[in-house]
Design an enzyme around this catalytic site. Structure first.
Site, PDB file in Angstrom:
ATOM      1  N   ARG A 114      -7.880  10.836  -6.259  1.00 24.95           N
ATOM      2  CA  ARG A 114      -9.118   9.915  -6.053  1.00 24.95           C
ATOM      3  C   ARG A 114     -10.469  10.624  -5.985  1.00 24.95           C
ATOM      4  O   ARG A 114     -11.512  10.417  -6.683  1.00 24.95           O
ATOM      5  CB  ARG A 114      -8.866   9.216  -4.617  1.00 24.95           C
ATOM      6  CG  ARG A 114     -10.154   8.694  -3.921  1.00 24.95           C
ATOM      7  CD  ARG A 114     -10.678   7.496  -4.431  1.00 24.95           C
ATOM      8  NE  ARG A 114     -11.673   6.718  -3.756  1.00 24.95           N
ATOM      9  CZ  ARG A 114     -12.939   7.354  -3.818  1.00 24.95           C
ATOM     10  NH1 ARG A 114     -13.271   8.657  -4.733  1.00 24.95           N
ATOM     11  NH2 ARG A 114     -13.913   6.793  -3.142  1.00 24.95           N
ATOM     12  N   ARG A 136       0.822  -1.290  -0.024  1.00 19.11           N
ATOM     13  CA  ARG A 136       0.021  -0.005  -0.202  1.00 19.11           C
ATOM     14  C   ARG A 136       0.859   1.358   0.014  1.00 19.11           C
ATOM     15  O   ARG A 136       0.489   2.431   0.507  1.00 19.11           O
ATOM     16  CB  ARG A 136      -1.062  -0.048   1.201  1.00 19.11           C
ATOM     17  CG  ARG A 136      -2.268  -0.699   0.908  1.00 19.11           C
ATOM     18  CD  ARG A 136      -3.340  -0.135   1.756  1.00 19.11           C
ATOM     19  NE  ARG A 136      -3.899  -1.632   2.552  1.00 19.11           N
ATOM     20  CZ  ARG A 136      -3.918  -1.899   3.685  1.00 19.11           C
ATOM     21  NH1 ARG A 136      -3.245  -0.949   4.734  1.00 19.11           N
ATOM     22  NH2 ARG A 136      -4.569  -2.699   3.961  1.00 19.11           N
ATOM     23  N   ARG A 169      -3.957   6.382   0.852  1.00 21.86           N
ATOM     24  CA  ARG A 169      -4.843   7.507   1.293  1.00 21.86           C
ATOM     25  C   ARG A 169      -3.824   8.282   1.968  1.00 21.86           C
ATOM     26  O   ARG A 169      -4.033   9.329   2.455  1.00 21.86           O
ATOM     27  CB  ARG A 169      -5.703   7.053   2.056  1.00 21.86           C
ATOM     28  CG  ARG A 169      -7.131   6.721   1.097  1.00 21.86           C
ATOM     29  CD  ARG A 169      -8.113   6.257   1.978  1.00 21.86           C
ATOM     30  NE  ARG A 169      -7.773   4.814   2.525  1.00 21.86           N
ATOM     31  CZ  ARG A 169      -8.405   4.236   3.497  1.00 21.86           C
ATOM     32  NH1 ARG A 169      -9.629   4.918   3.954  1.00 21.86           N
ATOM     33  NH2 ARG A 169      -8.403   3.111   3.835  1.00 21.86           N
ATOM     34  N   TYR A 205     -14.086 -12.969   0.986  1.00 26.49           N
ATOM     35  CA  TYR A 205     -14.973 -11.712   0.667  1.00 26.49           C
ATOM     36  C   TYR A 205     -16.253 -12.179  -0.202  1.00 26.49           C
ATOM     37  O   TYR A 205     -17.562 -11.770   0.215  1.00 26.49           O
ATOM     38  CB  TYR A 205     -14.293 -10.692   0.024  1.00 26.49           C
ATOM     39  CG  TYR A 205     -13.256 -10.140   0.588  1.00 26.49           C
ATOM     40  CD1 TYR A 205     -13.562  -8.943   1.299  1.00 26.49           C
ATOM     41  CD2 TYR A 205     -11.791 -10.278   0.581  1.00 26.49           C
ATOM     42  CE1 TYR A 205     -12.811  -8.110   2.256  1.00 26.49           C
ATOM     43  CE2 TYR A 205     -11.000  -9.620   1.379  1.00 26.49           C
ATOM     44  CZ  TYR A 205     -11.588  -8.228   2.054  1.00 26.49           C
ATOM     45  OH  TYR A 205     -10.671  -7.662   2.944  1.00 26.49           O
ATOM     46  N   ASP A 224      -7.007  -3.602  -7.231  1.00 26.96           N
ATOM     47  CA  ASP A 224      -7.458  -4.168  -5.713  1.00 26.96           C
ATOM     48  C   ASP A 224      -7.720  -5.568  -5.979  1.00 26.96           C
ATOM     49  O   ASP A 224      -7.650  -6.220  -7.034  1.00 26.96           O
ATOM     50  CB  ASP A 224      -8.864  -3.640  -5.700  1.00 26.96           C
ATOM     51  CG  ASP A 224      -9.433  -3.902  -4.472  1.00 26.96           C
ATOM     52  OD1 ASP A 224      -9.174  -3.091  -3.548  1.00 26.96           O
ATOM     53  OD2 ASP A 224     -10.146  -4.980  -4.336  1.00 26.96           O
TER      54      ASP A 224
END
Length: 348
Positions: free
Chosen positions: A37, A24, A28, A151, A74
């Site tokens: 974004r 990562r 963010r 998931y 992702d």
């Protein structure tokens, strides 16, 4: 390549300094990412636009002297391409409109078309390789079959794993069918990235650590081994290093090293010297600073970077990384300190 320190370390060859990249590393915590974004409109718009995915991939390399770029994407692109209705809820993360919880629902799934359904990913890889211009290796990635299935069956993040573990214990044959489908999908997906130019690939087994030892070997590790066996060489015929990362995977390092992978990613719950003592020179090791260390004072960050390097010792085959991803609240200056400390101390 003009800068192949990472690839050499993954092949357990000598390097001048320990290479470093971060899970990562594009995200963010970077103000430039947050601005892009917001401009893009949604997270998936970033992932599915090759030009924007390329820009996000390159953002951290402009700030820090990292030794590897990792494709911005992702892990849930494959189930999204299967039509499960991936969406993101603020404060909760990814969810699916159509979770898969029965043998009948699993029977309806098929391997996505890599060109039509997921073609934006190799398109991004090609664009990133062009922009990197041989200066920094590019890592591709995918989620492990077990993690993707978790998931897909839960419908989103979970603390109890109620639905996936009920399926595992009550309908193991159905879960194996889903995992086999996902293993074939992941292998095709990673091969598409390799054909497009990815120079190493990582399999993220985020939820493997929630399994019992027997279940881990049967429902997670077996399918990662299957993927490793199906991966292609690079277009020039060279072998592509494969990194396996199971969060919480410390108990199974020896079995992971037997999969044929080039390297094992370590989380922060095991000392890297212990891990090396257990697997020897069979694989390179990647890791494993606690991600929360980036909240610490600069001197503490430097001391703990040095500790990881000293624990690994003067041996080939170490890639410095965090034990998991950079979190959104991290100060970018602390990332810069970490990268500089890795290069400084390892060069000595």
């Amino acid at each position: 390549m003009s800068h192949d320190r990472l690839l050499r370390a993954l092949r357990r060859e000598p390097v001048d300094k320990t290479p470093v990249w971060l899970m990562r590393q594009a995200g963010r915590y970077l103000p430039e990412y947050r601005a892009l974004r917001e401009k893009a409109g949604s997270f998936m718009d970033l992932c599915q636009n090759p030009e924007l995915a390329c820009e996000v991939t390159l953002q951290p390399l402009r700030r820090f002297p990292l030794d590897g770029a990792i494709l911005f994407s992702d892990i849930l692109t494959i189930p999204e391409a299967m039509g499960l209705g991936l969406h993101f809820i603020a404060g909760e993360g990814p969810h699916f409109h159509h979770p898969v919880r029965t043998p009948e629902a699993i029977d309806k799934l098929g391997v996505p078309d890599m060109a039509d359904d997921l073609g934006y990913v190799p398109a991004a890889v090609k664009l990133i390789r062009r922009e990197l211009d041989g200066k920094t290796p590019l890592i591709g990635f995918a989620g492990s079959p077990w993690t993707l299935a978790t998931y897909m069956v839960e419908g989103g993040p979970s603390k109890t794993y109620q639905h996936i573990k009920a399926l595992l214990y009550n309908e193991p044959a159905a879960l194996h069918k889903l995992l086999d489908l996902l293993a074939r999908s992941v292998a095709e997906y990673l091969n598409a990235q390799i054909a497009a130019g990815a120079q190493a690939v990582q399999i993220f087994d985020t939820w493997g650590g929630v399994l019992t030892p027997a279940a881990y070997r049967e429902f997670s590790l077996a399918y990662m081994r299957q993927i490793v066996a199906k991966l292609d060489a690079a277009p020039d015929g060279s072998a592509v290093p494969v990194i396996l990362f199971t969060k919480g995977g410390g108990p199974w390092l020896e079995a992971m090293a037997d999969t044929g992978a080039s390297a094992l990613g370590l989380d922060w719950t095991i000392d890297i010297d212990e891990a090396r003592a257990r697997v020897g020179d069979r694989v390179a090791l990647q890791g494993n600073l606690d991600p929360a260390m980036l909240y610490a004072k600069p001197a503490v960050i430097r001391d703990n970077v040095r500790d990881v390097l000293e624990r690994f010792g003067d041996h080939p085959g170490h890639v410095f990384n965090l034990g998991h991803g950079v979190t959104p609240q991290v100060d970018p200056e602390h990332v810069a300190m970490l990268v500089d400390a890795v290069h400084e101390f390892s060069a000595r």
